[in-house]
Design an enzyme around this catalytic site. Structure first.
Site, PDB file in Angstrom:
ATOM      1  N   CYS A   1     -21.833 -41.832 -25.982  1.00  0.00           N
ATOM      2  CA  CYS A   1     -22.203 -40.624 -26.714  1.00  0.00           C
ATOM      3  C   CYS A   1     -23.129 -40.881 -27.910  1.00  0.00           C
ATOM      4  CB  CYS A   1     -20.943 -39.873 -27.125  1.00  0.00           C
ATOM      5  SG  CYS A   1     -21.232 -38.112 -27.494  1.00  0.00           S
TER       6      CYS A   1
ATOM      7  N   GLU B   1     -17.192 -39.306 -21.622  1.00  0.00           N
ATOM      8  CA  GLU B   1     -16.444 -39.734 -22.806  1.00  0.00           C
ATOM      9  C   GLU B   1     -15.135 -38.950 -22.873  1.00  0.00           C
ATOM     10  OE1 GLU B   1     -17.234 -40.177 -27.608  1.00  0.00           O
ATOM     11  OE2 GLU B   1     -18.157 -38.506 -26.547  1.00  0.00           O
TER      12      GLU B   1
ATOM     13  N   LYS C   1     -16.781 -48.001 -28.603  1.00  0.00           N
ATOM     14  CA  LYS C   1     -17.942 -47.292 -29.149  1.00  0.00           C
ATOM     15  C   LYS C   1     -18.361 -47.886 -30.492  1.00  0.00           C
ATOM     16  CE  LYS C   1     -19.232 -42.458 -30.128  1.00  0.00           C
ATOM     17  NZ  LYS C   1     -18.676 -41.074 -30.142  1.00  0.00           N
TER      18      LYS C   1
END
Length: 273
Positions: A153, A40, A112
């Site tokens: 993440c 990330e 994300k």
């Protein structure tokens, strides 16, 4: 097939981060990998949003993305570029991952879905949603390693996302991260293994590691986990590149041995008595 995981100590200089990524692409190709996975925020890791603003540009103008696409094309290597900070047309930022093929073509983009807004017992406070907009779609993409489900993440904590990806045919799950040390020590490996076991999928999790120029510290321990939950690689707490051989047969084997999708039932409404 062989996968490569990059564990890096990203910083506040996109040019320096691009050099790290391009070098990793060359090393992964030399090591016989078909695809490289990066963490990330591979292009910029800077918690100072005022300072970072000058380096966050639109996708078409991002020099790190351009450098990775060029290097992928020269090496003939696929790259799962964990994520970059990019400016959207509406002025907000996107935490966006990419899958780039061996010709340098972008095959997939993923923003994300779940943003990290937490206050940790250590006193650390994170408000990703203050600058970033969440994505609005789950995504799978066909790669040389198999069908890959994308996430980033904090998405790791939402098991329903990975069920959706597996139901869409994902055999591999990319979970690039910049995990904090307190949450990494407590939850990183157990959650990665759980996502692999629950879905009968490989997990490939490239991570940021170490002390960063913006003052943060990240957990590292980039992992490759097989569909039975076995850890194939753990990169510990130092930057580097790991090569992992992937045999897709364990995906079918794990799903046949414990056929969760076939046994899944619609959950009835909860009653309180």
């Amino acid at each position: 097939m062989r996968a490569a995981l990059l564990q890096m100590t990203g910083g506040i200089d996109p040019a320096a981060n691009a050099v790290t990524l391009v070098e990793a692409i060359g090393r992964a190709a030399d090591g016989g990998a078909a695809m490289l996975f990066t963490p990330e925020m591979s292009g910029l890791l800077d918690r100072d949003r005022a300072r970072a603003a000058a380096s966050i540009v639109a996708e078409d103008d991002d020099p790190v993305l351009a450098a990775v696409r060029d290097a992928a094309a020269r090496a003939g290597l696929w790259v799962s570029l964990g994520s970059l900070a990019l400016r959207r047309p509406d002025g907000r930022y996107a935490n966006r991952g990419f899958v780039i093929d061996g010709s340098g073509t972008i095959r997939a983009r993923y923003d994300k879905l779940h943003l990290f807004d937490v206050d940790l017992p250590t006193g650390e406070s994170w408000r990703e949603s203050a600058a970033y907009a969440p994505g609005d779609a789950a995504l799978v993409v066909d790669t040389p390693l198999g069908r890959l489900g994308l996430s980033i993440c904090y998405d790791l904590r939402f098991a329903d996302l990975y069920r959706v990806l597996a139901d869409a045919g994902a055999e591999m799950l990319a979970i690039p991260a910049a995990f904090t040390r307190p949450t990494g020590a407590a939850h990183w490996e157990v959650l990665m293994r759980a996502r692999a076991i629950e879905t009968g999928s490989f997990v490939l999790a490239a991570a940021q590691v170490g002390e960063h120029a913006d003052g943060r510290a990240t957990w590292g321990h980039s992992l490759a986990v097989d569909p039975w939950g076995r850890v194939l690689a753990d990169m510990g707490d130092a930057p580097g590149l790991a090569l992992v051989d992937i045999d897709r047969a364990p995906v079918a084997d794990a799903r046949a041995r414990i056929p969760v999708p076939a046994h899944r039932r619609a959950i009835p409404a909860v009653t309180h008595q």
